[in-house]
Design a protein around this motif. Structure first.
Motif, PDB file in Angstrom:
ATOM      1  N   VAL A  52       0.841  -1.204   0.000  1.00 20.30           N
ATOM      2  CA  VAL A  52       0.000   0.000   0.000  1.00 20.30           C
ATOM      3  C   VAL A  52       0.876   1.254   0.000  1.00 20.30           C
ATOM      4  O   VAL A  52       0.640   2.199  -0.763  1.00 20.30           O
ATOM      5  N   LEU A  53       1.900   1.254   0.854  1.00 22.96           N
ATOM      6  CA  LEU A  53       2.798   2.410   0.923  1.00 22.96           C
ATOM      7  C   LEU A  53       3.568   2.587  -0.376  1.00 22.96           C
ATOM      8  O   LEU A  53       3.809   3.709  -0.827  1.00 22.96           O
ATOM      9  N   ARG A  54       3.944   1.474  -0.995  1.00 26.50           N
ATOM     10  CA  ARG A  54       4.670   1.551  -2.267  1.00 26.50           C
ATOM     11  C   ARG A  54       3.802   2.184  -3.348  1.00 26.50           C
ATOM     12  O   ARG A  54       4.258   3.034  -4.132  1.00 26.50           O
ATOM     13  N   ILE A  93       4.463   5.789  -5.400  1.00 25.55           N
ATOM     14  CA  ILE A  93       4.520   5.908  -6.862  1.00 25.55           C
ATOM     15  C   ILE A  93       3.682   7.085  -7.326  1.00 25.55           C
ATOM     16  O   ILE A  93       4.115   7.899  -8.152  1.00 25.55           O
ATOM     17  N   PHE A  94       2.477   7.216  -6.783  1.00 22.60           N
ATOM     18  CA  PHE A  94       1.608   8.313  -7.195  1.00 22.60           C
ATOM     19  C   PHE A  94       2.129   9.657  -6.711  1.00 22.60           C
ATOM     20  O   PHE A  94       2.034  10.667  -7.417  1.00 22.60           O
ATOM     21  N   VAL A  95       2.667   9.694  -5.505  1.00 25.64           N
ATOM     22  CA  VAL A  95       3.229  10.947  -4.970  1.00 25.64           C
ATOM     23  C   VAL A  95       4.380  11.416  -5.845  1.00 25.64           C
ATOM     24  O   VAL A  95       4.496  12.612  -6.171  1.00 25.64           O
ATOM     25  N   GLN A  96       5.239  10.503  -6.265  1.00 30.59           N
ATOM     26  CA  GLN A  96       6.375  10.866  -7.113  1.00 30.59           C
ATOM     27  C   GLN A  96       5.917  11.357  -8.483  1.00 30.59           C
ATOM     28  O   GLN A  96       6.552  12.229  -9.078  1.00 30.59           O
ATOM     29  N   LYS A  97       4.814  10.813  -8.973  1.00 33.67           N
ATOM     30  CA  LYS A  97       4.274  11.253 -10.266  1.00 33.67           C
ATOM     31  C   LYS A  97       3.727  12.674 -10.171  1.00 33.67           C
ATOM     32  O   LYS A  97       3.713  13.416 -11.146  1.00 33.67           O
ATOM     33  N   LYS A  98       3.285  13.073  -9.003  1.00 28.38           N
ATOM     34  CA  LYS A  98       2.752  14.412  -8.702  1.00 28.38           C
ATOM     35  C   LYS A  98       1.387  14.675  -9.328  1.00 28.38           C
ATOM     36  O   LYS A  98       0.469  15.126  -8.655  1.00 28.38           O
ATOM     37  N   LYS A  99       1.237  14.419 -10.622  1.00 29.42           N
ATOM     38  CA  LYS A  99      -0.062  14.641 -11.251  1.00 29.42           C
ATOM     39  C   LYS A  99      -0.235  13.683 -12.420  1.00 29.42           C
ATOM     40  O   LYS A  99       0.699  13.446 -13.186  1.00 29.42           O
ATOM     41  N   LEU A 100      -1.432  13.124 -12.507  1.00 28.96           N
ATOM     42  CA  LEU A 100      -1.799  12.350 -13.682  1.00 28.96           C
ATOM     43  C   LEU A 100      -2.745  13.211 -14.504  1.00 28.96           C
ATOM     44  O   LEU A 100      -3.801  13.625 -14.024  1.00 28.96           O
ATOM     45  N   LYS A 101      -2.344  13.501 -15.722  1.00 31.37           N
ATOM     46  CA  LYS A 101      -3.111  14.403 -16.570  1.00 31.37           C
ATOM     47  C   LYS A 101      -4.068  13.622 -17.472  1.00 31.37           C
ATOM     48  O   LYS A 101      -3.910  12.419 -17.680  1.00 31.37           O
ATOM     49  N   THR A 102      -5.045  14.313 -18.001  1.00 33.62           N
ATOM     50  CA  THR A 102      -5.991  13.720 -18.936  1.00 33.62           C
ATOM     51  C   THR A 102      -5.230  13.031 -20.065  1.00 33.62           C
ATOM     52  O   THR A 102      -4.328  13.615 -20.665  1.00 33.62           O
ATOM     53  N   GLY A 103      -5.584  11.777 -20.321  1.00 45.21           N
ATOM     54  CA  GLY A 103      -4.925  11.018 -21.383  1.00 45.21           C
ATOM     55  C   GLY A 103      -3.781  10.160 -20.897  1.00 45.21           C
ATOM     56  O   GLY A 103      -3.348   9.244 -21.609  1.00 45.21           O
ATOM     57  N   GLU A 104      -3.257  10.446 -19.700  1.00 45.67           N
ATOM     58  CA  GLU A 104      -2.191   9.605 -19.159  1.00 45.67           C
ATOM     59  C   GLU A 104      -2.795   8.323 -18.571  1.00 45.67           C
ATOM     60  O   GLU A 104      -3.996   8.265 -18.282  1.00 45.67           O
ATOM     61  N   SER A 105      -1.940   7.328 -18.405  1.00 44.39           N
ATOM     62  CA  SER A 105      -2.451   6.034 -17.969  1.00 44.39           C
ATOM     63  C   SER A 105      -1.489   5.356 -17.006  1.00 44.39           C
ATOM     64  O   SER A 105      -0.316   5.718 -16.914  1.00 44.39           O
ATOM     65  N   VAL A 139       3.485   3.251 -15.595  1.00 47.09           N
ATOM     66  CA  VAL A 139       2.889   4.575 -15.772  1.00 47.09           C
ATOM     67  C   VAL A 139       3.198   5.026 -17.196  1.00 47.09           C
ATOM     68  O   VAL A 139       4.363   5.059 -17.600  1.00 47.09           O
ATOM     69  N   ASN A 140       2.146   5.311 -17.953  1.00 44.74           N
ATOM     70  CA  ASN A 140       2.288   5.676 -19.367  1.00 44.74           C
ATOM     71  C   ASN A 140       3.125   4.644 -20.128  1.00 44.74           C
ATOM     72  O   ASN A 140       3.948   4.972 -20.990  1.00 44.74           O
ATOM     73  N   LEU A 145       7.612   0.779 -17.156  1.00 45.10           N
ATOM     74  CA  LEU A 145       7.684   0.034 -15.899  1.00 45.10           C
ATOM     75  C   LEU A 145       8.342   0.884 -14.817  1.00 45.10           C
ATOM     76  O   LEU A 145       9.413   1.456 -15.018  1.00 45.10           O
ATOM     77  N   ILE A 146       7.683   0.969 -13.663  1.00 46.27           N
ATOM     78  CA  ILE A 146       8.259   1.682 -12.532  1.00 46.27           C
ATOM     79  C   ILE A 146       9.364   0.818 -11.939  1.00 46.27           C
ATOM     80  O   ILE A 146       9.131  -0.336 -11.571  1.00 46.27           O
ATOM     81  N   PRO A 147      10.590   1.340 -11.843  1.00 54.54           N
ATOM     82  CA  PRO A 147      11.694   0.524 -11.325  1.00 54.54           C
ATOM     83  C   PRO A 147      11.498   0.171  -9.861  1.00 54.54           C
ATOM     84  O   PRO A 147      10.785   0.853  -9.123  1.00 54.54           O
ATOM     85  N   GLY A 148      12.153  -0.901  -9.471  1.00 56.46           N
ATOM     86  CA  GLY A 148      12.055  -1.353  -8.081  1.00 56.46           C
ATOM     87  C   GLY A 148      11.573  -2.784  -8.016  1.00 56.46           C
ATOM     88  O   GLY A 148      11.127  -3.366  -9.016  1.00 56.46           O
ATOM     89  N   GLU A 149      11.642  -3.353  -6.834  1.00 55.62           N
ATOM     90  CA  GLU A 149      11.211  -4.729  -6.636  1.00 55.62           C
ATOM     91  C   GLU A 149       9.691  -4.848  -6.772  1.00 55.62           C
ATOM     92  O   GLU A 149       8.950  -3.960  -6.337  1.00 55.62           O
TER      93      GLU A 149
END
Length: 225
Positions: free
Chosen positions: A136-138, A142-154, A169-170, A173-177
């Motif tokens: 859950v924290l991970r 991920i979303f906090v680091q992205k800061k904003k998801l704009k229209t059309g992003e996935s 994201v878009n 692959l998000i790096p990490g385990e």
């Protein structure tokens, strides 16, 4: 025609007849084969009929729109290796799975992370949530680091048996385990398929049901995710 020629002609006809019959019986095989899953378009977003996860071809189980009141927030599509029409059947499927989401409105990444966390907590027991807290924290991070998801992003979340949950994201692959354990992915899916879904009509759509028309009374339950 001599008797010899008549005999040869009859023999040739006898030999060729099974071949012709065989060709005729096999030629329609393509039409009787299981048709490929059809692509679906939801709010202008195309979901392919199939997707490959961990080397396996998955089929689109269902896709729909997440509404908040009468406003479209995002589309979501669920991919499985076998058709499932109930939440129980989805969770019982031990193969690879994918949930893919495309934004129809801008949303703050931190806010989305909090809403997803809330959605998981509302659809899990205290014990289930506690066991998956690192995942859950991970996801929130991920979303906090992205800061904003704009229209059309996935973004997409894949479950790979023996590996865990990975996030894209878009398409990147998000790096990490990977997040270990199938329990976490199940808890994530319950945001949309649990007892308190983000959108009850989206739940129906992801399970392959008909997509109802929007109404002002939508989302009486789970209206924030």
């Amino acid at each position: 025609m001599s008797k010899r020629n008549v005999l040869m002609a009859s023999l040739a006809a006898a030999l060729l007849a099974p071949v012709a019959a065989s060709a005729q019986s096999t030629s329609p095989a393509a039409s009787s084969a299981t048709p490929a899953a059809a692509a679906v378009e939801v709010a202008g977003v195309k979901y392919d009929g199939t997707a490959e996860v961990a080397g396996q071809k998955l089929q689109l189980n269902g896709a729909g729109i997440r509404y908040k009141a009468i406003f479209k927030v995002y589309t979501a599509g669920l991919y499985l290796n076998a058709k499932a029409t109930t939440p129980e059947a989805v969770l019982a499927n031990t193969g690879p799975k994918r949930i893919h989401i495309q934004m129809l409105r801008d949303i703050d990444g931190e806010e989305l992370g909090k809403l997803f966390t809330k959605g998981m907590e509302q659809n899990a027991t205290r014990e289930e949530f506690g066991r998956s807290i690192s995942g859950v924290l991970r996801m929130s991070e991920i979303f906090v680091q992205k800061k904003k998801l704009k229209t059309g992003e996935s973004f997409g979340v894949d479950y790979i048996p023996g590996t865990g949950t990975v996030v894209f994201v878009n398409g990147q692959l998000i790096p990490g385990e990977p997040i270990k354990g199938e329990d976490f992915f199940h808890m994530l899916l319950k945001i949309w398929l649990g007892k308190s879904p983000a959108d009850s009509d989206l739940k129906v759509a992801l399970l392959g049901g008909a997509k109802p028309a929007p109404t002002s009374s939508r989302n009486a339950v789970g209206s924030n995710r």
